[in-house]
Design a protein around this motif. Structure first.
Motif, PDB file in Angstrom:
ATOM      1  N   GLY A  11       0.871  -1.184   0.000  1.00 15.77           N
ATOM      2  CA  GLY A  11       0.000   0.000   0.000  1.00 15.77           C
ATOM      3  C   GLY A  11       0.895   1.217   0.000  1.00 15.77           C
ATOM      4  O   GLY A  11       1.560   1.501   0.993  1.00 15.77           O
ATOM      5  N   ALA A  90       0.214  -1.069   4.790  1.00 11.69           N
ATOM      6  CA  ALA A  90      -0.307   0.292   4.967  1.00 11.69           C
ATOM      7  C   ALA A  90      -1.383   0.540   3.919  1.00 11.69           C
ATOM      8  O   ALA A  90      -1.401   1.578   3.261  1.00 11.69           O
ATOM      9  CB  ALA A  90       0.832   1.315   4.863  1.00 11.69           C
ATOM     10  N   VAL A  91      -2.252  -0.469   3.728  1.00 11.74           N
ATOM     11  CA  VAL A  91      -3.373  -0.287   2.794  1.00 11.74           C
ATOM     12  C   VAL A  91      -4.479   0.475   3.513  1.00 11.74           C
ATOM     13  O   VAL A  91      -4.361   0.770   4.713  1.00 11.74           O
ATOM     14  CB  VAL A  91      -3.883  -1.643   2.218  1.00 11.74           C
ATOM     15  N   VAL A  92      -5.545   0.787   2.779  1.00 15.24           N
ATOM     16  CA  VAL A  92      -6.640   1.591   3.350  1.00 15.24           C
ATOM     17  C   VAL A  92      -7.141   1.030   4.686  1.00 15.24           C
ATOM     18  O   VAL A  92      -7.058  -0.169   4.933  1.00 15.24           O
ATOM     19  CB  VAL A  92      -7.835   1.672   2.361  1.00 15.24           C
ATOM     20  N   ASN A 119       0.078  -1.059   9.917  1.00 18.15           N
ATOM     21  CA  ASN A 119       0.128   0.370  10.251  1.00 18.15           C
ATOM     22  C   ASN A 119      -1.270   0.886  10.579  1.00 18.15           C
ATOM     23  O   ASN A 119      -1.516   2.094  10.549  1.00 18.15           O
ATOM     24  CB  ASN A 119       0.723   1.149   9.069  1.00 18.15           C
ATOM     25  N   SER A 121      -4.528   2.408  12.139  1.00 23.78           N
ATOM     26  CA  SER A 121      -4.645   3.458  13.144  1.00 23.78           C
ATOM     27  C   SER A 121      -5.544   3.023  14.282  1.00 23.78           C
ATOM     28  O   SER A 121      -5.415   3.522  15.400  1.00 23.78           O
ATOM     29  CB  SER A 121      -5.239   4.718  12.510  1.00 23.78           C
ATOM     30  N   ILE A 238      -4.276  14.099   7.473  1.00 19.76           N
ATOM     31  CA  ILE A 238      -4.450  12.656   7.742  1.00 19.76           C
ATOM     32  C   ILE A 238      -5.276  12.031   6.611  1.00 19.76           C
ATOM     33  O   ILE A 238      -4.998  10.909   6.169  1.00 19.76           O
ATOM     34  CB  ILE A 238      -5.158  12.442   9.107  1.00 19.76           C
ATOM     35  N   THR A 242      -9.737   8.542   6.345  1.00 20.03           N
ATOM     36  CA  THR A 242      -9.016   7.840   7.416  1.00 20.03           C
ATOM     37  C   THR A 242      -9.522   8.301   8.785  1.00 20.03           C
ATOM     38  O   THR A 242      -9.743   7.481   9.680  1.00 20.03           O
ATOM     39  CB  THR A 242      -7.499   8.065   7.262  1.00 20.03           C
TER      40      THR A 242
HETATM   41  N1  LIG Z   1      -2.961   9.254   6.994  1.00 19.99           N
HETATM   42  C1  LIG Z   1      -2.389   9.255   8.181  1.00 19.99           C
HETATM   43  O1  LIG Z   1      -2.070  10.308   8.746  1.00 19.99           O
HETATM   44  C2  LIG Z   1      -2.097   7.950   8.863  1.00 19.99           C
HETATM   45  C3  LIG Z   1      -1.223   7.941   9.970  1.00 19.99           C
HETATM   46  C4  LIG Z   1      -0.894   6.719  10.565  1.00 19.99           C
HETATM   47  C5  LIG Z   1      -1.472   5.549  10.080  1.00 19.99           C
HETATM   48  N2  LIG Z   1      -2.335   5.591   9.023  1.00 19.99           N
HETATM   49  C6  LIG Z   1      -2.864   4.320   8.521  1.00 19.99           C
HETATM   50  O2  LIG Z   1      -2.086   3.922   7.407  1.00 19.99           O
HETATM   51  C7  LIG Z   1      -2.915   3.186   6.486  1.00 19.99           C
HETATM   52  C8  LIG Z   1      -2.853   3.829   5.115  1.00 19.99           C
HETATM   53  O3  LIG Z   1      -3.280   5.171   5.223  1.00 19.99           O
HETATM   54  P1  LIG Z   1      -2.920   6.259   4.093  1.00 19.99           P
HETATM   55  O4  LIG Z   1      -3.230   7.574   4.690  1.00 19.99           O
HETATM   56  O5  LIG Z   1      -1.570   5.998   3.544  1.00 19.99           O
HETATM   57  O6  LIG Z   1      -4.036   5.887   2.989  1.00 19.99           O
HETATM   58  P2  LIG Z   1      -4.020   6.165   1.420  1.00 19.99           P
HETATM   59  O7  LIG Z   1      -5.447   6.142   0.990  1.00 19.99           O
HETATM   60  O8  LIG Z   1      -3.161   7.343   1.105  1.00 19.99           O
HETATM   61  O9  LIG Z   1      -3.257   4.865   0.825  1.00 19.99           O
HETATM   62  C9  LIG Z   1      -3.746   3.557   0.869  1.00 19.99           C
HETATM   63  C10 LIG Z   1      -3.114   2.810  -0.323  1.00 19.99           C
HETATM   64  O10 LIG Z   1      -3.386   1.410  -0.204  1.00 19.99           O
HETATM   65  C11 LIG Z   1      -3.540   0.910  -1.527  1.00 19.99           C
HETATM   66  N3  LIG Z   1      -4.204  -0.395  -1.480  1.00 19.99           N
HETATM   67  C12 LIG Z   1      -5.484  -0.665  -1.165  1.00 19.99           C
HETATM   68  N4  LIG Z   1      -5.702  -1.999  -1.225  1.00 19.99           N
HETATM   69  C13 LIG Z   1      -4.516  -2.573  -1.588  1.00 19.99           C
HETATM   70  C14 LIG Z   1      -4.100  -3.906  -1.798  1.00 19.99           C
HETATM   71  N5  LIG Z   1      -4.969  -4.906  -1.670  1.00 19.99           N
HETATM   72  N6  LIG Z   1      -2.812  -4.136  -2.138  1.00 19.99           N
HETATM   73  C15 LIG Z   1      -1.932  -3.116  -2.266  1.00 19.99           C
HETATM   74  N7  LIG Z   1      -2.280  -1.803  -2.085  1.00 19.99           N
HETATM   75  C16 LIG Z   1      -3.555  -1.555  -1.736  1.00 19.99           C
HETATM   76  C17 LIG Z   1      -4.360   1.989  -2.215  1.00 19.99           C
HETATM   77  O11 LIG Z   1      -4.265   1.868  -3.635  1.00 19.99           O
HETATM   78  C18 LIG Z   1      -3.680   3.260  -1.685  1.00 19.99           C
HETATM   79  O12 LIG Z   1      -2.598   3.662  -2.512  1.00 19.99           O
HETATM   80  C19 LIG Z   1      -4.302   3.139   7.101  1.00 19.99           C
HETATM   81  O13 LIG Z   1      -4.445   1.967   7.845  1.00 19.99           O
HETATM   82  C20 LIG Z   1      -4.295   4.358   8.023  1.00 19.99           C
HETATM   83  O14 LIG Z   1      -5.202   4.247   9.088  1.00 19.99           O
HETATM   84  C21 LIG Z   1      -2.635   6.756   8.388  1.00 19.99           C
END
Ligand SMILES: NC(=O)c1ccc[n+]([C@@H]2O[C@H](COP(=O)([O-])OP(=O)(O)OC[C@H]3O[C@@H](n4cnc5c(N)ncnc54)[C@H](O)[C@@H]3O)[C@@H](O)[C@H]2O)c1
Length: 288
Positions: A11, A90-92, A119, A121, A238, A242
């Motif tokens: 991800g 770190a997928v959705v 990863n 949250s 964020i 999310t």
């Molecule tokens: N955004 C933040 O500030 C933050 C901080 C800490 C943790 N997180 C956590 O990190 C994770 C990702 O968040 P983000 O903000 O990077 O989201 P984002 O939407 O920017 O990215 C998620 C990515 O995952 C990819 N994806 C989805 N399904 C997939 C699969 N089956 N195989 C490979 N890739 C796949 C999507 O195409 C996308 O590029 C979540 O669990 C979120 O809770 C986010």
């Protein structure tokens, strides 16, 4: 126990690309796996931009930048990750998507001792771990945004995580990645989001009620409390999808109204106004 040198991130959104950069800058052989071709291209550009910025700011020398680039490989298929010692997903923030990815990685990994980290949250790590046959080797490794800049990592053990796995990954996060580690029990939101998200939701409710404008709400916390960023700009950073997903997990866990996503947040997510990553949330953004 072998030193961890071969890692991957699955991800490559804003968090995955940041975590991959942290790994590459720590000298690790890193594979970034993302199934969406556009997102994969965007991740490569985002990492390049971030490395160049680190050089411009004197935080990385040009040779270090080239070394980090050379250590990054990009893939669109999980099969490419069979020889990894540690993979961070770190997928959705969607439990079905995450359990599907973790179960598939569990099948693909050649080494039974390889560690799967999430990863997430706010999704309970125990529930993610039992989607695999190696629950003792699954734990939470929760980075903060932007991962190359923010020093904190929360390490979360589930009820099944082995104590030696926990110690090994804590030492890796502190010594190899140079992060500040805090431990959390497996409770929705861990330490930081359990405290932060109700505050962000309170700011959304304040904007929704017309109590003050988004600009003034942010300015209040920026200039009145010396926060580096106001709550609505932070929610935009964020990603509002999310924030909503975290709020839903917190609400499901604790059943407290303060965790329930306000209607305005849900409407913005439905409208595709996800914050910085889509160019508009509570504020407009030029660079996506
Ligand atoms: N955004 C933040 O500030 C933050 C901080 C800490 C943790 N997180 C956590 O990190 C994770 C990702 O968040 P983000 O903000 O990077 O989201 P984002 O939407 O920017 O990215 C998620 C990515 O995952 C990819 N994806 C989805 N399904 C997939 C699969 N089956 N195989 C490979 N890739 C796949 C999507 O195409 C996308 O590029 C979540 O669990 C979120 O809770 C986010």
């Amino acid at each position: 126990m072998n030193e961890i040198r071969r890692v991957a991130v699955v991800g490559a959104g804003q968090m995955g690309s940041g975590i991959a950069e942290v790994f590459a800058r720590a000298g690790l052989d890193t594979v970034v796996c993302e199934r969406d071709a556009t997102a994969l291209r965007a991740a490569r550009e985002r990492i390049d931009r971030s490395l160049r910025r680190a050089v411009d700011r004197g935080r990385l020398d040009p040779a270090g930048c080239e070394d980090a680039r050379a250590r990054l490989l990009f893939a669109d298929d999980l099969e490419a990750l069979a020889d990894r010692q540690l993979i961070v997903e770190a997928v959705v923030e969607d439990e079905t998507v995450k359990t599907g990815v973790l179960a598939r990685l569990d099948e693909i990994l050649a080494d039974d001792g390889a560690v799967l980290a999430t990863n997430t949250s706010a999704i309970p790590v125990t529930r993610l771990g039992i989607a695999t046959t190696r629950a003792s080797h699954v734990l939470g490794l929760h980075f903060f945004n932007p991962a190359p800049v923010m020093p904190l990592v929360e390490v979360v053990s589930s009820l099944h995580t082995g104590p030696d796995v926990l110690r090994r990954i804590e030492a890796f996060a502190a010594d190899t990645l140079g992060k500040h580690v805090v431990r959390s029990r497996d409770r929705a939101g861990f330490v930081v989001n359990a405290l932060l998200v109700p505050y962000l939701l309170a700011a959304v409710r304040m904007a929704e009620a017309g109590h003050a404008s988004p600009e003034d709400i942010d300015a209040g916390m920026l200039h009145g409390c010396a926060h580096p960023m106001g709550p609505l700009r932070l929610a935009d950073l964020i990603g509002l999808d999310t924030v909503e997903a975290i709020a839903n997990s917190l609400y499901e866990e604790y059943k407290e109204p303060l965790y329930a996503p306000p209607p305005l947040l849900s409407r913005m997510v439905e409208a595709g106004l996800l914050g910085r990553k889509t160019g508009r949330g509570f504020h407009p953004y030029r660079e996506v």
